[in-house]
Design an enzyme around this catalytic site. Structure first.
Site, mmCIF file in Angstrom:
data_model
loop_
_atom_site.group_PDB
_atom_site.id
_atom_site.type_symbol
_atom_site.label_atom_id
_atom_site.label_comp_id
_atom_site.label_asym_id
_atom_site.label_seq_id
_atom_site.Cartn_x
_atom_site.Cartn_y
_atom_site.Cartn_z
ATOM 1 N N GLU A 38 37.765 48.070 49.524
ATOM 2 C CA GLU A 38 37.144 47.928 48.567
ATOM 3 C C GLU A 38 36.653 50.077 48.096
ATOM 4 O O GLU A 38 36.726 50.574 48.516
ATOM 5 C CB GLU A 38 36.039 47.451 47.781
ATOM 6 C CG GLU A 38 35.507 47.845 46.316
ATOM 7 C CD GLU A 38 36.692 47.221 45.247
ATOM 8 O OE1 GLU A 38 37.302 46.444 45.482
ATOM 9 O OE2 GLU A 38 36.978 47.675 44.674
ATOM 10 N N THR A 82 41.385 45.837 40.849
ATOM 11 C CA THR A 82 41.238 44.924 41.974
ATOM 12 C C THR A 82 42.905 43.800 41.981
ATOM 13 O O THR A 82 43.397 43.889 42.936
ATOM 14 C CB THR A 82 40.283 44.511 42.611
ATOM 15 O OG1 THR A 82 38.898 45.324 43.057
ATOM 16 C CG2 THR A 82 40.854 43.368 43.914
ATOM 17 N N HIS A 199 31.810 49.629 45.700
ATOM 18 C CA HIS A 199 32.078 49.293 44.708
ATOM 19 C C HIS A 199 31.256 50.087 43.623
ATOM 20 O O HIS A 199 30.446 49.727 44.314
ATOM 21 C CB HIS A 199 32.106 48.207 44.545
ATOM 22 C CG HIS A 199 33.374 47.443 43.144
ATOM 23 N ND1 HIS A 199 32.320 48.103 41.692
ATOM 24 C CD2 HIS A 199 34.392 46.997 42.718
ATOM 25 C CE1 HIS A 199 33.015 47.601 40.577
ATOM 26 N NE2 HIS A 199 34.084 46.950 41.291
ATOM 27 N N ASP A 258 42.254 49.902 47.158
ATOM 28 C CA ASP A 258 43.008 48.832 46.864
ATOM 29 C C ASP A 258 43.419 50.031 45.556
ATOM 30 O O ASP A 258 44.248 49.940 44.755
ATOM 31 C CB ASP A 258 41.805 48.425 45.644
ATOM 32 C CG ASP A 258 40.797 48.428 45.665
ATOM 33 O OD1 ASP A 258 40.371 49.216 45.711
ATOM 34 O OD2 ASP A 258 40.085 46.658 44.693
ATOM 35 N N HIS A 259 41.714 51.053 45.178
ATOM 36 C CA HIS A 259 42.164 52.003 43.776
ATOM 37 C C HIS A 259 41.263 53.251 44.195
ATOM 38 O O HIS A 259 40.042 53.151 45.243
ATOM 39 C CB HIS A 259 42.535 51.632 42.452
ATOM 40 C CG HIS A 259 40.662 50.628 42.273
ATOM 41 N ND1 HIS A 259 39.705 50.997 42.608
ATOM 42 C CD2 HIS A 259 41.239 48.743 42.848
ATOM 43 C CE1 HIS A 259 39.287 49.647 42.762
ATOM 44 N NE2 HIS A 259 39.476 48.809 42.294
HETATM 45 C C1 GP9 Z 1 35.284 41.743 41.944
HETATM 46 C C2 GP9 Z 1 35.915 42.773 42.930
HETATM 47 C C3 GP9 Z 1 35.852 43.547 41.989
HETATM 48 O O1 GP9 Z 1 35.487 40.490 43.104
HETATM 49 O O2 GP9 Z 1 36.585 42.468 43.487
HETATM 50 O O3 GP9 Z 1 37.367 44.381 41.777
HETATM 51 P P1 GP9 Z 1 37.529 45.635 41.133
HETATM 52 O O4 GP9 Z 1 36.031 45.962 40.062
HETATM 53 O O5 GP9 Z 1 37.293 47.059 41.654
HETATM 54 O O6 GP9 Z 1 38.667 45.401 39.672
HETATM 55 MN MN MN Z 2 38.451 47.467 43.602
#
Ligand code: GP9
Ligand code: MN
Length: 429
Positions: A38, A82, A199, A258-259
């Site tokens: 993440e 995500t 996150h 992911d980003h």
């Molecule tokens: C929540 C997680 C966050 O289930 O995958 O998503 P994001 O905010 O990074 O798109």
């Molecule tokens: Mn994410």
């Protein structure tokens, strides 16, 4: 209608990058772990705070001779964050220009996604794991459309005092519970593990960290390395477990960020991280790099400098498994292919290529970061050609999703996924 597929097929055919015979099929029969890191950005790799590595376990993996690591790999997400990353990884289709494709079209559209393909072609069992509620990003429906046999969400993991932070189960606990379920999954399996602790806004319980913060003075940026370090430790624990149980030997690990975790709104902090006085749009473009690594015992590893991104992952996996994807409706190019165009479209139409970079409307030489203020006629021609590829790649992918075009596409040897055959309910004890 079915007719709309013709320009898509034509474009994909003319841009197909054939597999690399050095790697074709080398992962056949192995379990596949898709390990979603993440918000992890490439700059943290080998980065130190007060002399301490932020990600010692990932750094070790990054430099291992059994790992193919990519140092010019970019995230390509839009507002779906995500879920856009998941859409690209599972389908080699872009997220949409606005909103989340998994939310908007994940329930109703037809997909020919990685889980269904691997189950049908190679007999893999398939499972997704994530410590948040199942409905987030519409995963509980989209995963059925992708053909996931199992989805272990938060409902499957014990909630006790301090077991959660931010969006869900803390990574260390999440990966521990996940490993227990994995033991029971028939092999070979395709398993996606989506971490969550690193996150925004990077909250961590004090008992979970003794790592120093950054000192940019930007409060939402400084704790990023603490949660990133925690994520790294959780991966270290997972690797130990896989080694101990012998699972590691039969598996290929695919890890990706992911980003971005730190958005372009934090320019002053980004400059401090990069050790610069200020940042250009070129620096910001390069700041969109995320880790991408493939680790497998006996894999011919090294650091690969090819320019690529999330859209390219699925064709790469298909190459490693020896699945020929030349007939698939997939918008990326195999990262291992020698025939790649090395163009990385961002969701807003900007891009990075091996020669030039376009970000925030500015043009740069990719190798040096020098801005191009006056374009020669021949440069303009090359840049127009890249832009045309980027615009077409994105627009045709959008057509496939918006028009639900895969419902018309007959993939030889592939049976349409029957969404109603899956239920993901936990029997809470
Ligand atoms: C929540 C997680 C966050 O289930 O995958 O998503 P994001 O905010 O990074 O798109
Ligand atoms: Mn994410």
């Amino acid at each position: 209608s079915a007719k709309d597929l013709a320009p898509v097929e034509k474009f994909l055919k003319s841009n197909y990058a054939s597999p690399n015979i050095q790697y074709e099929g080398v992962a056949k029969g192995k379990n596949i772990f898709i390990i979603h890191l993440e918000s992890l950005q490439q700059w943290v790799i080998d980065y130190k705070v007060d002399g301490q590595e932020v990600t010692p376990n990932l750094n070790k993996l990054y430099h291992s001779s059994d790992t193919l690591a990519f140092d010019n790999f970019f995230h390509e997400v839009g507002q779906g964050k995500t879920s856009d990353a998941e859409m690209m990884l599972e389908n080699s289709l872009f997220g949409l220009p606005e909103g989340s494709a998994m939310t908007i079209d994940g329930t109703t559209n037809t997909f020919q996604a990685a889980p269904a393909l691997l189950e049908q072609k190679l007999g893999y069992s398939t499972a997704a794991f994530h410590g948040d509620v199942p409905s987030f990003w519409n995963r509980d429906n989209a995963y059925k459309s992708f053909g996931y046999q199992y989805f272990f969400s938060k409902d499957f993991f014990p909630t006790v005092k301090d077991s959660d932070v931010g969006y869900g189960t803390k990574d260390k606990l999440f990966l521990k519970y996940t490993a227990e379920y994995l033991q029971q999954l028939p092999q070979p399996f395709y398993a996606k593990l989506i971490t969550v602790t690193n996150h925004y806004p990077y909250i961590i319980h004090s008992e979970d960290t003794d790592f120093p913060k950054l000192s940019t003075g930007d409060d939402t940026v400084d704790p990023y390395v603490q949660t990133a370090h925690y994520l790294d430790q959780s991966i270290g624990e997972l690797l130990n477990y896989l080694d101990k149980t012998g699972l590691r030997k039969n598996s290929v690990l695919i890890l990706y960020g992911d980003h971005y975790g730190i958005s372009d709104n934090h320019k002053a902090a980004i400059a401090k991280i990069l050790g610069k006085k200020s940042v250009t749009n070129y620096d910001l473009a390069m700041f969109q790099k995320v880790p991408f690594m493939i680790n497998m015992e006996g894999l011919k590893g090294g650091i690969d400098h090819t320019y690529g991104g999330e859209i390219d992952v699925l064709p790469t996996i298909e190459d490693l498994l020896g699945i020929s994807s030349d007939k698939y409706i997939q918008f990326g190019q195999d990262l291992l292919s020698t025939k790649r165009n090395q163009i990385v479209p961002f969701r807003d139409g900007d891009w990075v290529s091996k020669t030039y970079t376009k970000y925030g409307g500015d043009y740069y030489y990719t190798a040096t970061g020098k801005q191009i203020t006056k374009m020669t006629a021949s440069q303009k021609k090359q840049i127009d050609k890249i832009q045309k590829y980027v615009t077409t790649d994105l627009a045709l992918s959008d057509k496939v999703i918006n028009g639900d075009l895969l419902r018309f596409y007959k993939l030889p040897g592939f049976t349409k996924v029957n969404k109603s055959s899956y239920t993901y309910n936990a029997q809470k004890s």
